[in-house]
Design an enzyme around this catalytic site. Sequence first.
Site, mmCIF file in Angstrom:
data_model
loop_
_atom_site.group_PDB
_atom_site.id
_atom_site.type_symbol
_atom_site.label_atom_id
_atom_site.label_comp_id
_atom_site.label_asym_id
_atom_site.label_seq_id
_atom_site.Cartn_x
_atom_site.Cartn_y
_atom_site.Cartn_z
ATOM 1 N N ASN A 232 37.030 72.710 24.154
ATOM 2 C CA ASN A 232 37.550 72.235 25.437
ATOM 3 C C ASN A 232 37.826 73.451 26.317
ATOM 4 O O ASN A 232 37.780 74.585 25.834
ATOM 5 C CB ASN A 232 38.807 71.379 25.197
ATOM 6 C CG ASN A 232 39.884 72.188 24.489
ATOM 7 O OD1 ASN A 232 40.402 73.163 25.025
ATOM 8 N ND2 ASN A 232 40.197 71.811 23.255
ATOM 9 N N ASP B 110 40.567 66.793 18.590
ATOM 10 C CA ASP B 110 40.986 65.667 17.745
ATOM 11 C C ASP B 110 39.962 65.343 16.660
ATOM 12 O O ASP B 110 40.299 64.761 15.638
ATOM 13 C CB ASP B 110 41.218 64.421 18.611
ATOM 14 C CG ASP B 110 42.481 64.551 19.450
ATOM 15 O OD1 ASP B 110 43.422 65.225 18.980
ATOM 16 O OD2 ASP B 110 42.524 64.014 20.561
ATOM 17 N N LYS C 33 20.736 76.367 12.066
ATOM 18 C CA LYS C 33 20.662 75.839 13.429
ATOM 19 C C LYS C 33 19.807 74.567 13.471
ATOM 20 O O LYS C 33 18.702 74.552 12.940
ATOM 21 C CB LYS C 33 20.065 76.907 14.339
ATOM 22 C CG LYS C 33 20.148 76.551 15.799
ATOM 23 C CD LYS C 33 19.567 77.646 16.667
ATOM 24 C CE LYS C 33 19.384 77.117 18.071
ATOM 25 N NZ LYS C 33 18.308 77.772 18.779
ATOM 26 N N PHE D 96 53.016 69.545 23.893
ATOM 27 C CA PHE D 96 52.412 69.425 25.214
ATOM 28 C C PHE D 96 51.645 68.117 25.257
ATOM 29 O O PHE D 96 51.172 67.648 24.218
ATOM 30 C CB PHE D 96 51.450 70.588 25.475
ATOM 31 C CG PHE D 96 52.142 71.801 26.046
ATOM 32 C CD1 PHE D 96 53.023 72.541 25.275
ATOM 33 C CD2 PHE D 96 51.913 72.184 27.361
ATOM 34 C CE1 PHE D 96 53.673 73.644 25.803
ATOM 35 C CE2 PHE D 96 52.555 73.289 27.901
ATOM 36 C CZ PHE D 96 53.432 74.018 27.120
ATOM 37 N N LYS E 189 54.096 60.135 23.227
ATOM 38 C CA LYS E 189 53.859 61.237 22.281
ATOM 39 C C LYS E 189 55.181 61.867 21.824
ATOM 40 O O LYS E 189 55.327 62.257 20.672
ATOM 41 C CB LYS E 189 52.941 62.293 22.911
ATOM 42 C CG LYS E 189 51.511 61.791 23.072
ATOM 43 C CD LYS E 189 50.616 62.784 23.807
ATOM 44 C CE LYS E 189 49.281 62.139 24.149
ATOM 45 N NZ LYS E 189 48.418 62.981 24.960
ATOM 46 N N LYS F 69 55.541 61.585 17.883
ATOM 47 C CA LYS F 69 55.443 62.844 17.139
ATOM 48 C C LYS F 69 56.823 63.403 16.792
ATOM 49 O O LYS F 69 56.929 64.511 16.278
ATOM 50 C CB LYS F 69 54.598 63.849 17.923
ATOM 51 C CG LYS F 69 53.175 63.332 18.222
ATOM 52 C CD LYS F 69 52.179 64.397 18.609
ATOM 53 C CE LYS F 69 50.852 63.753 19.006
ATOM 54 N NZ LYS F 69 49.721 64.675 19.022
HETATM 55 N N1 CTP Z 1 48.105 68.234 18.699
HETATM 56 C C1 CTP Z 1 48.056 68.711 17.417
HETATM 57 N N2 CTP Z 1 47.000 68.384 16.610
HETATM 58 C C2 CTP Z 1 46.006 67.623 17.055
HETATM 59 C C3 CTP Z 1 46.036 67.142 18.389
HETATM 60 C C4 CTP Z 1 47.100 67.465 19.184
HETATM 61 O O1 CTP Z 1 48.975 69.412 17.000
HETATM 62 N N3 CTP Z 1 44.996 67.334 16.267
HETATM 63 C C5 CTP Z 1 49.259 68.566 19.550
HETATM 64 C C6 CTP Z 1 48.913 69.396 20.769
HETATM 65 O O2 CTP Z 1 49.020 70.787 20.476
HETATM 66 C C7 CTP Z 1 49.964 68.948 21.781
HETATM 67 C C8 CTP Z 1 50.244 67.514 21.384
HETATM 68 O O3 CTP Z 1 49.789 67.378 20.034
HETATM 69 O O4 CTP Z 1 51.163 69.652 21.650
HETATM 70 C C9 CTP Z 1 49.553 66.484 22.235
HETATM 71 O O5 CTP Z 1 48.171 66.785 22.360
HETATM 72 P P1 CTP Z 1 47.240 65.933 23.308
HETATM 73 O O6 CTP Z 1 45.845 66.468 23.216
HETATM 74 O O7 CTP Z 1 47.858 65.786 24.654
HETATM 75 O O8 CTP Z 1 47.333 64.493 22.698
HETATM 76 P P2 CTP Z 1 46.797 63.847 21.382
HETATM 77 O O9 CTP Z 1 47.939 63.687 20.443
HETATM 78 O O10 CTP Z 1 45.588 64.555 20.879
HETATM 79 O O11 CTP Z 1 46.432 62.391 21.912
HETATM 80 P P3 CTP Z 1 45.266 61.945 22.965
HETATM 81 O O12 CTP Z 1 44.143 62.927 22.786
HETATM 82 O O13 CTP Z 1 44.950 60.577 22.507
HETATM 83 O O14 CTP Z 1 45.868 61.979 24.333
#
Ligand code: CTP
Length: 404
Positions: A210, A279, A289, A327, A341, A345
């Site tokens: 990303n 995720d 490759k 975040f 969240k 969490k």
């Molecule tokens: N986070 C994490 N591990 C993951 C995904 C997210 O620790 N696999 C943490 C991120 O570092 C952030 C928080 O969870 O502090 C929220 O991340 P975000 O990407 O906003 O949300 P997600 O929980 O991934 O949910 P979604 O993608 O459905 O919005």
Amino acid sequence: MSFLTDKKILLGITGSIAAYKVADWLRALRREGAKVTVVMTESACRFINPLTMAALSGNPVHTGMFAAEAPETIPHINLAREHDLLLIAPASAQTIARLAHGLADNLLATVALASAGPIIVCPAMNSVMFQHPATQANLATIKSYGYLVLDPDNGKMACDEEGPGRLTDWENARQAILSVFAPQDLAGEHILITAGPTREALDPARFLSNPSTGKMGYALAATAKQRGAMVTLISGPTALTVPPGIKCIQVTSATEMHTQVMTCLETATIIVKAAAVADYRPAEPQLHKTKKGPASLALPLIANPDILKELGERRGESSDFPLLIGFAAESHDHLKEGARKLKEKNLDLIVINDLGGTDTGFATDTNRVTLLSRNGTQEDLPLLSKEETAHRIWEAVGRLRVGH
Ligand code: CTP
């Protein structure tokens, strides 16, 4: 507003070729709102003209022990009294020897002796001179007086030699100066911060990721250090320089980040998950490759561990678990998603980031965030630099610590 706004900084320049570099430092200090007065030794005046420093500082430059136009003003005592910080850069071997032995044979050394406030010394000299036992002993002596010495960098020098002796860079000096003025409200905390993106390998040439640059996480790390914390940064791949004094563990994938967070968890008192963790990851990363083939290709993915959620679960109802700060990167329903969240969490604080704006979110130097706390408070911060945003997050953490 910076911690440097309206701070009075006395910049002592000595006889080293690096003197020209601090002309830029002076401009940077003034840009952040500091008021700078310059003292130069006689040798410094041979390397750089006092007129340059007078024009850049907007103040007369002091060079002699006795001011010809007003001899009754005793410059060394007044200069020592009237400043919040004495920054000696570049500091030559000769000046360091003067400071170590308490000599008062020029204006700068006398001001240092008469100064009760903080002193930062930035050595710059030939590497053999720097490594000489006499210089090393003098540096150890001035450290024992409480002076903060910023070690010189290694590299090629003006005299063509290579080794330690190059003036430290401005970013290092800036962090040290800010630490002098920042509140030390995080002293005693060990803060674990994750930053940057993760990369999930498809094959040796490709990955899923990303646009995160890590700027917010690195700003949190630098500012936590300024406020007195011990900081461990677990960083995904970024182009950023690790701020001085911070232990950094580099990782690539979400699973590596997961392993490192769980390993470092034990000693942490606060955990901030600023990383943009992928995720999902490819279910079967290829050893070789992948070659071009059919017109369309389906890519099976499997879920990565949700590191923050797992931390929240581990914490349960425990009261001596580290504070958890997450975040939320959102493109819509920001508050609703952030609140979800925060609860799901099991966090103390969530920083909600708007991915929509051009001046907020990924890769920008500014951010506009909302802070939601476990206690039900909501704070909408204005558009700020990521550094200022980080300080506001630490202030919110301070309020959580005292239960507000
Ligand atoms: N986070 C994490 N591990 C993951 C995904 C997210 O620790 N696999 C943490 C991120 O570092 C952030 C928080 O969870 O502090 C929220 O991340 P975000 O990407 O906003 O949300 P997600 O929980 O991934 O949910 P979604 O993608 O459905 O919005």
